[in-house]
Structure formats: structure tokens, C-alpha cells
Design an enzyme around this catalytic site. Sequence first.
Site, PDB file in Angstrom:
ATOM      1  N   PHE A 154       0.799  -1.228   0.000  1.00 42.65           N
ATOM      2  CA  PHE A 154       0.000   0.000   0.000  1.00 42.65           C
ATOM      3  C   PHE A 154       0.832   1.278   0.000  1.00 42.65           C
ATOM      4  O   PHE A 154       0.320   2.346  -0.300  1.00 42.65           O
ATOM      5  CB  PHE A 154      -0.952   0.024   1.216  1.00 42.65           C
ATOM      6  CG  PHE A 154      -0.266   0.400   2.502  1.00 42.65           C
ATOM      7  CD1 PHE A 154       0.029   1.729   2.799  1.00 42.65           C
ATOM      8  CD2 PHE A 154       0.106  -0.562   3.434  1.00 42.65           C
ATOM      9  CE1 PHE A 154       0.680   2.074   3.983  1.00 42.65           C
ATOM     10  CE2 PHE A 154       0.754  -0.220   4.612  1.00 42.65           C
ATOM     11  CZ  PHE A 154       1.035   1.105   4.879  1.00 42.65           C
ATOM     12  N   LYS A 178      -0.904  -7.080  -9.521  1.00 42.86           N
ATOM     13  CA  LYS A 178      -1.934  -7.164  -8.469  1.00 42.86           C
ATOM     14  C   LYS A 178      -1.593  -6.079  -7.462  1.00 42.86           C
ATOM     15  O   LYS A 178      -0.748  -6.262  -6.589  1.00 42.86           O
ATOM     16  CB  LYS A 178      -1.899  -8.554  -7.826  1.00 42.86           C
ATOM     17  CG  LYS A 178      -3.180  -8.982  -7.148  1.00 42.86           C
ATOM     18  CD  LYS A 178      -3.669  -8.090  -6.017  1.00 42.86           C
ATOM     19  CE  LYS A 178      -2.965  -8.301  -4.706  1.00 42.86           C
ATOM     20  NZ  LYS A 178      -3.437  -7.376  -3.640  1.00 42.86           N
ATOM     21  N   GLU A 181      -4.982  -3.975  -2.363  1.00 49.97           N
ATOM     22  CA  GLU A 181      -6.429  -3.705  -2.370  1.00 49.97           C
ATOM     23  C   GLU A 181      -6.752  -2.458  -1.544  1.00 49.97           C
ATOM     24  O   GLU A 181      -7.852  -1.906  -1.645  1.00 49.97           O
ATOM     25  CB  GLU A 181      -7.207  -4.920  -1.843  1.00 49.97           C
ATOM     26  CG  GLU A 181      -7.062  -5.226  -0.358  1.00 49.97           C
ATOM     27  CD  GLU A 181      -5.754  -5.947  -0.005  1.00 49.97           C
ATOM     28  OE1 GLU A 181      -4.820  -5.976  -0.839  1.00 49.97           O
ATOM     29  OE2 GLU A 181      -5.667  -6.461   1.129  1.00 49.97           O
ATOM     30  N   SER A 231       5.011  -7.053   3.362  1.00 49.07           N
ATOM     31  CA  SER A 231       5.534  -7.403   4.686  1.00 49.07           C
ATOM     32  C   SER A 231       6.319  -8.715   4.618  1.00 49.07           C
ATOM     33  O   SER A 231       6.093  -9.544   3.737  1.00 49.07           O
ATOM     34  CB  SER A 231       4.374  -7.554   5.663  1.00 49.07           C
ATOM     35  OG  SER A 231       3.543  -8.616   5.240  1.00 49.07           O
ATOM     36  N   CYS A 286       9.745   1.424   3.566  1.00 46.11           N
ATOM     37  CA  CYS A 286      10.620   0.332   3.993  1.00 46.11           C
ATOM     38  C   CYS A 286      12.044   0.845   4.191  1.00 46.11           C
ATOM     39  O   CYS A 286      12.886   0.127   4.682  1.00 46.11           O
ATOM     40  CB  CYS A 286      10.584  -0.797   2.980  1.00 46.11           C
ATOM     41  SG  CYS A 286      11.232  -0.289   1.404  1.00 46.11           S
ATOM     42  N   GLU A 380       8.674  -4.239  13.226  1.00 44.93           N
ATOM     43  CA  GLU A 380       8.446  -3.124  12.302  1.00 44.93           C
ATOM     44  C   GLU A 380       7.218  -2.335  12.760  1.00 44.93           C
ATOM     45  O   GLU A 380       6.110  -2.871  12.800  1.00 44.93           O
ATOM     46  CB  GLU A 380       8.222  -3.664  10.876  1.00 44.93           C
ATOM     47  CG  GLU A 380       8.119  -2.557   9.854  1.00 44.93           C
ATOM     48  CD  GLU A 380       7.980  -3.076   8.425  1.00 44.93           C
ATOM     49  OE1 GLU A 380       7.373  -4.137   8.220  1.00 44.93           O
ATOM     50  OE2 GLU A 380       8.472  -2.383   7.511  1.00 44.93           O
TER      51      GLU A 380
END
Length: 489
Positions: A154, A178, A181, A231, A286, A380
Site C-alpha cells: 500500500f 496485483k 487492495e 511485509s 521500507c 516493524e
Amino acid sequence: METETIKYPEVKNYVDGHFLSNGHQNLEVFSPIDGKVISHVPLSGMKDVDAAVAAGEKAFPAWSAMPIKERVQIFYRYRTLLEKHREELATLVHKENGKTMGESYAEVDKSIELTEFACSLPQLVAGETMEVSKGVECRIERAPLGVVGFITPFNFPNMVPHWAVPNAIVLGNSMILKPSEIVPISAIRMAELLKEAGLPDGVFNLVHGDREVVEAMCDHPGIKALAFVGSTRVAKIVYKRATSSLKRCLALGGAKNHLIVLPDAHTEMTASNVAASMSGCAGQRCMAAAAMVGVGDIDHIVDKLCEEAKKIVVGENLGSVISKEAKERIEAYINEAEKAGAKILVDGRNATVEGNEGGYYVGSTVIDYVTPDMAIAKEEVFGPVISIIRAKDLDEAIDIENSSDYGNAAAVFTQSGGLARYVMEKASAGMIGVNIGVPVPREPFSFGGWNESKFGTCDITGKSSIEFWTQLKKTTTKWNPEARTNWMS
Ligand code: NAD
């Protein structure tokens, strides 16, 4: 632009050059700026992946047969379109992800740079030939793989898809993307602009959804290579599942980046770099600084860092975090650290933005005296939070960095070249910064971490990605000029 007036009330799969309404169950898409529903995204499955693979396979023979110098022309046009629609694309990122407009422009600019790199690929993939013995020639060339897939997170709805889509396609593959979402809208514009640039139907396809569609992509025998960014928990699932169905896989995971600060570091530069690294994109990068490991007496730098952190204000130069759950998770880490004895120097909990009370905000947060055993030091957090861990000497600081399960980035702040060099050698991370808080290697250098921040070989961008998206064809040829042509032999 108000979130209510967003242009895409319904997200659709894009297969063989067409947007499809597929009658699936839909998820609501929220803008984290104000918590309002801005769109709906379909939850696709194996049937949709099947259709996308079929479209990719249909397009592949003609696309891969086109000389790369012709394929790349489409991406020159695409780059111009990204520039032309820069404001609109940045606004979509801002609305669906919640980062500031400045950060959203920077994201689109990075997508432009990534596309420029893809345009340079013809110069980088020229094959090799050599006469290996008299009259015998060996030749190596790069061939595409076929239909390939990419699954994205995301936090960069526009940029992360550009890490792989232009390179994989210029190299002759068909691609199924992909998107997350949670932020599916930017990818629609990507499909529209690629089509406008002249990309043949079926070369780029979009399937939306969550776990089910990801698993279908891992399992589908028609997908020859799968890249993933997200992740570590999901990277492991995807890597295991995709490789067990015998496909090539590169899965980039999460991060816990340590910045080692030595007492001789330039005070202002270090403080402003650390503050920008931990709070940029609301800490949802990240490459964000998560832990600042201070060696010896660094109180002067901590004081300056707090000053800088207080200048970062939600709704102004600090965007929202992605969701209500993310806000709750980040604040829970801060609460837990406080309970365990850490000292909150700048507190971003309970932040709100006037007029956007439904949005999800966490202010910049500086926590001192975090110890390596605390959850906030190990896991994280993915929010605008920096944990300061105190180390007595440089080797202890390096041990703390080395003990992380992750290994995306690490940095050192010092005026000493020798000590910087020592950290460069000892840090266990794929991307190292010296006096730089976000050491993203820019093109043509490649992006990728170590340890549990990446599974698989190659990096996702730059020259290293060429290896992932192609296979080598080795041809040995003998032309014997002395021999007479004897059609009967
Ligand atoms: P995520 O792992 O939750 O989701 C990533 C993708 O996986 C999404 O497309 C999602 O639909 C899918 N997914 C989620 N759960 C799944 C499951 N159980 N099975 C199969 N697929 C599943 O990650 P996110 O929250 O969207 O993104 C944030 C994470 O991404 C952070 O950990 C961040 O560090 C990481 N990230 C890493 C890099 C890198 O280069 N290493 C870059 C960007 C983000």
C-alpha cells in the site's frame, strides 16, 4: 479535489485491454485523509488470473518478437504521459494513500525516473559473441520469460508498480499486476496511460483483490516469474508457495532500519536527516529510520532531533497513516515502550487534523532509552516514530544492528571516513547510507535488502532486475567456410 469527487468510484480488473466488471464481492476503499469511502475494489480469484494469463499468453509472441528498440518507444511515450499527468497522478496517490502532496509528487517523479531506466535497457542488454574455436562462435542473448506477475503493497501506489512493470515489459514479457487492495486506484491510470502510449492489449493486465488472488498467482502454471513487495510475513508465504509451484520468485519484505549516530556527527545535518527519514511518508517506507543507535554522548543531537521532530505537523508536512488499525498498532507500540521504561521525548499520540477528524493521524514521535529487548526495538512499527537506543561503543551499536531479523537499510552518521567505512563493512543490510537517512540507490543501481527483508536472488530495480526478468539463450554456431556444400550429406 475533495475525496468525494474522486474519478474512480469502482475499481475494475483490466484484461486484454479492457476494464471488466466481474460481479465479485467488493471491498470498500477508504481515503485515510478523512476516513471516507472513495471507491470499491473487487476480490478476484483463480478465474480472473486465468483470464489475465490467457491475455498475456496471447499477446506474448508478437510482443516478445518485436525488437527491444521498438518496444522501448512505447515507454518513451509513456514517460511523457506520466509527466503530462503528474499533478493528477500525485493527487490520486495523496487521496488513496494519505501522504502529503509534496511526497506524492516525489513518488510520481520517481516513477518517471524508473521509466527512464527502462528506456535505457536496450543499451544494457546487448548480447555477447565470441569465436571460441576456429569457425565456431558462441553467442549469448537475453530472452523474456513469458507471462510474469507483480504483487505490490500500500505504501507507494504509483512508484512500487513502476519498480517492475516497465522493466519486465520492455524486456519482452507480458505482465499481470496485483496492486494492494487498500490503494488500487493509481494502477488504473497506469493501465490507461500505457494503452494511450500504444502498448498492445494483453501485454499489461490488472487483477485486484487480496489473499485469494495472490495465492492464485502463486499457483498458476502460466505465470513464469512472480515478484512481490510487502511485509515479511506475506513475503515468506508468497516465496514458499510460488517456488513450490516451480516458478522464479523474488519477494521483498519488511524492514527495521538502524541509523548509527556517532558523537562527531554533524549535529544539524544528522538531526534533520533522521527526522526526515523517520517521518517522511508518515514513516510508512521500507527505508524509513526506525531505530537511532547513539554511540556515547549524543545528547546534543537528540536535543536537535526533538526540535526538528516538533516542526513536523500532521495535516501540514506529515500525512496520515494508512488506516485506523495502523494508527492503533503504532500507538500501542509507543504505549508499550513507555510502560517498559522508555522516555517519550516527542509524543505523536492522539493526533487529529481539524476538518479531517475521521482521518488516521499519528504525530512524529521520538522515544529515548529504548532497549534492544523491547518490541518497539525489534518489530516493524511502520509509523513516524524513532526509537533511540544507547550504545557504549561502536561495536555494541553494530551488534544491535546485526541482531535484527531484517536487513533492508542501515546508515551511519559521522565525520570520520574510517569509522564510516567500518560500519559499511560490518552492517548486515543491503542498502547502506553514510550521512544519508534514506539510502535508496537510484537508477541504474539496484534496490533490495538482505536477511528477512528479501527472499530470492536479484534486486527488484536497476541492472540486477534484468537477470530476474530474463533468461539466457546460449547458441553455438559453426560456419565452416572451407567445406563444400553437399546437400546429400
Ligand atoms: P502486506 O504484506 O500486508 O501486503 C502486500 C501484498 O500482499 C498486498 O497486495 C496484499 O493484498 C497481499 N497480501 C496480504 N496478506 C496476504 C496473505 N495472507 N496472503 C497472500 N497475499 C496477501 O504489506 P502492506 O501492509 O501492503 O505494505 C507494508 C509492508 O511492505 C511493510 O512491511 C513494508 O516494509 C513493506 N515494504 C517493503 C518494501 C521493500 O522494498 N522491501 C517496499 C515497500 C513496502
